[in-house]
Enzyme design. Sequence first.
Site, PDB file in Angstrom:
ATOM      1  N   ASP A  69      -6.544  11.195   3.369  1.00 50.88           N
ATOM      2  CA  ASP A  69      -6.855  11.442   1.964  1.00 50.88           C
ATOM      3  C   ASP A  69      -8.318  11.865   1.846  1.00 50.88           C
ATOM      4  O   ASP A  69      -9.159  11.438   2.634  1.00 50.88           O
ATOM      5  CB  ASP A  69      -6.594  10.186   1.136  1.00 50.88           C
ATOM      6  CG  ASP A  69      -7.402   8.987   1.633  1.00 50.88           C
ATOM      7  OD1 ASP A  69      -7.263   8.631   2.823  1.00 50.88           O
ATOM      8  OD2 ASP A  69      -8.182   8.421   0.847  1.00 50.88           O
ATOM      9  N   HIS A 111      -4.621   6.253  -0.674  1.00 50.65           N
ATOM     10  CA  HIS A 111      -5.194   6.127   0.672  1.00 50.65           C
ATOM     11  C   HIS A 111      -4.158   6.402   1.771  1.00 50.65           C
ATOM     12  O   HIS A 111      -4.515   6.579   2.924  1.00 50.65           O
ATOM     13  CB  HIS A 111      -5.767   4.717   0.848  1.00 50.65           C
ATOM     14  CG  HIS A 111      -7.108   4.672   1.530  1.00 50.65           C
ATOM     15  ND1 HIS A 111      -7.921   5.780   1.698  1.00 50.65           N
ATOM     16  CD2 HIS A 111      -7.787   3.623   2.099  1.00 50.65           C
ATOM     17  CE1 HIS A 111      -9.026   5.416   2.328  1.00 50.65           C
ATOM     18  NE2 HIS A 111      -8.962   4.120   2.592  1.00 50.65           N
ATOM     19  N   ASN A 140     -13.415   5.247   5.905  1.00 45.82           N
ATOM     20  CA  ASN A 140     -13.451   4.197   6.926  1.00 45.82           C
ATOM     21  C   ASN A 140     -12.524   4.464   8.097  1.00 45.82           C
ATOM     22  O   ASN A 140     -12.807   4.053   9.233  1.00 45.82           O
ATOM     23  CB  ASN A 140     -13.135   2.837   6.298  1.00 45.82           C
ATOM     24  CG  ASN A 140     -14.275   2.326   5.440  1.00 45.82           C
ATOM     25  OD1 ASN A 140     -15.434   2.641   5.690  1.00 45.82           O
ATOM     26  ND2 ASN A 140     -13.950   1.546   4.423  1.00 45.82           N
ATOM     27  N   TYR A 162       0.808  -1.221   0.000  1.00 50.92           N
ATOM     28  CA  TYR A 162       0.000   0.000   0.000  1.00 50.92           C
ATOM     29  C   TYR A 162       0.842   1.274   0.000  1.00 50.92           C
ATOM     30  O   TYR A 162       0.288   2.373   0.001  1.00 50.92           O
ATOM     31  CB  TYR A 162      -0.923   0.001   1.219  1.00 50.92           C
ATOM     32  CG  TYR A 162      -1.898  -1.150   1.217  1.00 50.92           C
ATOM     33  CD1 TYR A 162      -2.995  -1.143   0.350  1.00 50.92           C
ATOM     34  CD2 TYR A 162      -1.711  -2.248   2.042  1.00 50.92           C
ATOM     35  CE1 TYR A 162      -3.885  -2.207   0.328  1.00 50.92           C
ATOM     36  CE2 TYR A 162      -2.612  -3.317   2.030  1.00 50.92           C
ATOM     37  CZ  TYR A 162      -3.682  -3.285   1.164  1.00 50.92           C
ATOM     38  OH  TYR A 162      -4.569  -4.339   1.142  1.00 50.92           O
ATOM     39  N   ASN A 218      -9.505   0.604   8.311  1.00 53.30           N
ATOM     40  CA  ASN A 218     -10.821   0.558   8.960  1.00 53.30           C
ATOM     41  C   ASN A 218     -10.756   0.205  10.445  1.00 53.30           C
ATOM     42  O   ASN A 218     -11.787   0.117  11.103  1.00 53.30           O
ATOM     43  CB  ASN A 218     -11.768  -0.407   8.219  1.00 53.30           C
ATOM     44  CG  ASN A 218     -11.265  -1.829   8.190  1.00 53.30           C
ATOM     45  OD1 ASN A 218     -10.191  -2.129   8.701  1.00 53.30           O
ATOM     46  ND2 ASN A 218     -12.039  -2.717   7.584  1.00 53.30           N
TER      47      ASN A 218
END
Length: 200
Positions: free
Chosen positions: A100, A27, A121, A22, A75
Site C-alpha cells: 500500500d 494496509h 514499516n 486486518y 513490521n
Amino acid sequence: MVTGMIDNIELIVGLGNPGTKYSQTRHNAGAEYVEQLASKLLVTLAADKKYQGLYAKASLNGKSIHLLIPTTYMNLSGSSVAALANFYKIPAENILVVHDELDIGPGTARFKKSGGHGGHNGLRDIISKLGNNKNFYRLRIGIGHPGQAKDVANFVLSRAPSSEQQMTQAATDEALQNTGDAIKGDWNIAMNKLHSFKAS
C-alpha cells in the site's frame, strides 16, 4: 524511468497483516494483490512455517515464480522475505514487493525500482533483513493519505469506504493485467500501461 530489461523476477511478495481483524484494511492491499494473482494463476497459497508466510509456486509466461504473503506482522515482514530469498538464493534485484502507498491516491498503482522505505514499516524491515539492500522492485497500490501524520496508523489499519475499495480494486486489476509484461522483461511497457491508468 527504468530502461532496458527488468531483472529476472523470481519472487513476488504481498504485504499485509495476518488475521481477520486486518482483512481488507488499506494496509493489506499488497497481500490482496498476491491472493488475487495466485487465484488467477490457479495456485493455492498455503501456510509454510519455514518462510513464515503463505506460499505458492506458480508459472507466469513460462517462468517459475514464488508467491509469498508474510504472516508475520507488517513490521516483521523482512524475516519472511529473507527466509525464502536465502533458501532459494534469490537476490534482492529479483524480488517484486507489492504494498500500500500513502503518497498516491486510490485508483492508481505504480511500478518502481528500488528506493527507500518512505516510512512504510514493511519495506523498512525488508530492506534491513536483506542486508540494507534497497534494490528490489516495488508495486505501489495507492490508498491516499489521511492528511496528518498522527492519523496514519489508524488510517492504514482501517477499511476504506466502498467507493474507495472499488477504485483500489480497479487499480489492482490493472496491475494484475500488466504483471505479465513486467515478468517477461517488458518493464517499460508494463510501467507505461499501468501509470496511464486512473480509476474514476
